[in-house]
Design a protein around this motif. Structure first.
Motif, PDB file in Angstrom:
ATOM      1  N   MET A   1       0.846  -1.183   0.000  1.00 18.19           N
ATOM      2  CA  MET A   1       0.000   0.000   0.000  1.00 18.19           C
ATOM      3  C   MET A   1       0.886   1.239   0.000  1.00 18.19           C
ATOM      4  N   PRO A   2       0.604   2.217  -0.861  1.00 21.65           N
ATOM      5  CA  PRO A   2       1.415   3.432  -0.893  1.00 21.65           C
ATOM      6  C   PRO A   2       1.350   4.170   0.438  1.00 21.65           C
ATOM      7  N   ALA A   3       2.423   4.931   0.703  1.00 18.53           N
ATOM      8  CA  ALA A   3       2.475   5.727   1.935  1.00 18.53           C
ATOM      9  C   ALA A   3       1.327   6.730   1.940  1.00 18.53           C
ATOM     10  N   ALA A   4       0.748   6.929   3.119  1.00 16.39           N
ATOM     11  CA  ALA A   4      -0.347   7.893   3.247  1.00 16.39           C
ATOM     12  C   ALA A   4       0.166   9.295   2.962  1.00 16.39           C
ATOM     13  N   MET A   5      -0.612  10.063   2.244  1.00 17.96           N
ATOM     14  CA  MET A   5      -0.234  11.425   1.892  1.00 17.96           C
ATOM     15  C   MET A   5      -1.333  12.377   2.322  1.00 17.96           C
ATOM     16  N   PRO A   6      -0.938  13.588   2.696  1.00 11.69           N
ATOM     17  CA  PRO A   6      -1.967  14.595   2.962  1.00 11.69           C
ATOM     18  C   PRO A   6      -2.820  14.798   1.712  1.00 11.69           C
ATOM     19  N   SER A   7      -4.010  15.236   1.902  1.00 13.93           N
ATOM     20  CA  SER A   7      -4.967  15.325   0.802  1.00 13.93           C
ATOM     21  C   SER A   7      -4.599  16.382  -0.235  1.00 13.93           C
ATOM     22  N   ARG A   8      -5.112  16.138  -1.415  1.00  5.37           N
ATOM     23  CA  ARG A   8      -4.934  17.059  -2.535  1.00  5.37           C
ATOM     24  C   ARG A   8      -5.661  18.376  -2.266  1.00  5.37           C
ATOM     25  N   SER A   9      -6.850  18.289  -1.665  1.00  6.19           N
ATOM     26  CA  SER A   9      -7.606  19.509  -1.402  1.00  6.19           C
ATOM     27  C   SER A   9      -6.903  20.381  -0.364  1.00  6.19           C
ATOM     28  N   LEU A  10      -6.253  19.767   0.616  1.00  4.97           N
ATOM     29  CA  LEU A  10      -5.482  20.548   1.586  1.00  4.97           C
ATOM     30  C   LEU A  10      -4.337  21.274   0.884  1.00  4.97           C
ATOM     31  N   ALA A  11      -3.652  20.580  -0.005  1.00  8.11           N
ATOM     32  CA  ALA A  11      -2.553  21.209  -0.753  1.00  8.11           C
ATOM     33  C   ALA A  11      -3.070  22.371  -1.599  1.00  8.11           C
ATOM     34  N   THR A  12      -4.218  22.194  -2.205  1.00  9.42           N
ATOM     35  CA  THR A  12      -4.799  23.264  -3.028  1.00  9.42           C
ATOM     36  C   THR A  12      -5.148  24.474  -2.156  1.00  9.42           C
ATOM     37  N   LEU A 107      -0.930  10.662  -8.353  1.00 12.53           N
ATOM     38  CA  LEU A 107      -0.254  11.745  -9.079  1.00 12.53           C
ATOM     39  C   LEU A 107      -0.843  13.094  -8.717  1.00 12.53           C
ATOM     40  N   GLY A 108      -2.160  13.143  -8.574  1.00 12.11           N
ATOM     41  CA  GLY A 108      -2.816  14.395  -8.198  1.00 12.11           C
ATOM     42  C   GLY A 108      -2.312  14.920  -6.872  1.00 12.11           C
ATOM     43  N   ARG A 109      -2.205  14.042  -5.895  1.00 11.86           N
ATOM     44  CA  ARG A 109      -1.681  14.457  -4.590  1.00 11.86           C
ATOM     45  C   ARG A 109      -0.230  14.916  -4.701  1.00 11.86           C
ATOM     46  N   GLN A 110       0.562  14.145  -5.403  1.00  7.20           N
ATOM     47  CA  GLN A 110       1.980  14.502  -5.552  1.00  7.20           C
ATOM     48  C   GLN A 110       2.138  15.868  -6.220  1.00  7.20           C
ATOM     49  N   MET A 111       1.429  16.055  -7.311  1.00  7.44           N
ATOM     50  CA  MET A 111       1.536  17.313  -8.052  1.00  7.44           C
ATOM     51  C   MET A 111       1.004  18.488  -7.236  1.00  7.44           C
ATOM     52  N   ALA A 112      -0.053  18.262  -6.474  1.00  6.46           N
ATOM     53  CA  ALA A 112      -0.619  19.343  -5.653  1.00  6.46           C
ATOM     54  C   ALA A 112       0.382  19.786  -4.590  1.00  6.46           C
ATOM     55  N   TRP A 113       1.109  18.850  -3.992  1.00  6.01           N
ATOM     56  CA  TRP A 113       2.097  19.228  -2.976  1.00  6.01           C
ATOM     57  C   TRP A 113       3.338  19.850  -3.608  1.00  6.01           C
ATOM     58  N   PHE A 114       3.633  19.496  -4.849  1.00  7.44           N
ATOM     59  CA  PHE A 114       4.718  20.198  -5.536  1.00  7.44           C
ATOM     60  C   PHE A 114       4.281  21.620  -5.864  1.00  7.44           C
ATOM     61  N   ALA A 115       3.007  21.808  -6.161  1.00  3.52           N
ATOM     62  CA  ALA A 115       2.480  23.163  -6.382  1.00  3.52           C
ATOM     63  C   ALA A 115       2.644  24.012  -5.127  1.00  3.52           C
ATOM     64  N   VAL A 116       2.452  23.427  -3.958  1.00  3.29           N
ATOM     65  CA  VAL A 116       2.672  24.154  -2.705  1.00  3.29           C
ATOM     66  C   VAL A 116       4.121  24.623  -2.625  1.00  3.29           C
ATOM     67  N   ALA A 117       5.048  23.719  -2.928  1.00  2.00           N
ATOM     68  CA  ALA A 117       6.468  24.083  -2.880  1.00  2.00           C
ATOM     69  C   ALA A 117       6.786  25.214  -3.856  1.00  2.00           C
TER      70      ALA A 117
END
Length: 172
Positions: A1-12, A107-117
């Motif tokens: 199972m992939p590592a848990a990630m903070p939500s995409r909506s939180l990153a947005t 991918l959506g979560r990953q990209m959203a957190w890169f957008a934060v950075a």
């Protein structure tokens, strides 16, 4: 199972908050900024390019907006790209019909957190440019190096996170 990630909506929401704080910061100093702003700086932090104030902020908003929107919308765009062109870790596992929706979500979560950075980096660079223009001093070269080092460190962390997120579950 992939590592848990903070939500995409939180990153947005975080990204939008950074954008709003940046806009507020600009609004607070707008009247004190010169009509012709230093917009490009050489290696020593000395300004070597100038733009009208309005033009600088329009350009900044367009560039940063495009970068952030690109990362936030990438998964939606990827629905239209042939899967054979998608390069993710363990692609043979993730590009199947039954796993593709989950891959897009990851991918959506990953990209959203890169957008934060990217939003944080853009806001910090904007602050350095504002300070330079308000004080008529060179851009703080050391701070810029720290910001670039921080972005690079986050990129390395993010790449490891991306790779680990796409590990297939262990079969027992």
């Amino acid at each position: 199972m992939p590592a848990a990630m903070p939500s995409r909506s939180l990153a947005t929401l975080v990204t939008l908050g950074i954008a709003l704080l940046s806009a507020l910061r600009v609004a607070l100093v707008w009247e004190r900024l010169p009509e012709r702003m230093a917009s490009h700086f050489g290696p020593s932090g000395r300004p070597d390019g100038f733009m009208p104030r309005d033009g600088f902020f329009i350009f900044y908003a367009l560039v940063m907006g495009l970068v952030v929107v690109l990362f936030l919308t990438m998964p939606a765009v990827m629905k239209w790209i042939p899967r054979e062109l998608v390069n993710i870790p363990h692609r043979e596992y993730w590009l199947t019909d039954e796993r593709w929706p989950e891959a897009l979500e990851l991918l959506g979560r990953q990209m959203a957190w890169f957008a934060v950075a990217m939003a944080l980096f853009g806001a910090a660079v904007l602050q350095l440019v504002l300070r330079s223009n308000l004080t008529q001093q060179p851009l703080d070269e050391r701070a810029m190096w720290v910001l670039m080092g921080g972005l690079f460190a986050y990129l390395l962390f993010w790449l490891v996170w991306l790779y680990r997120s796409f590990r297939p579950p262990m079969v027992l």
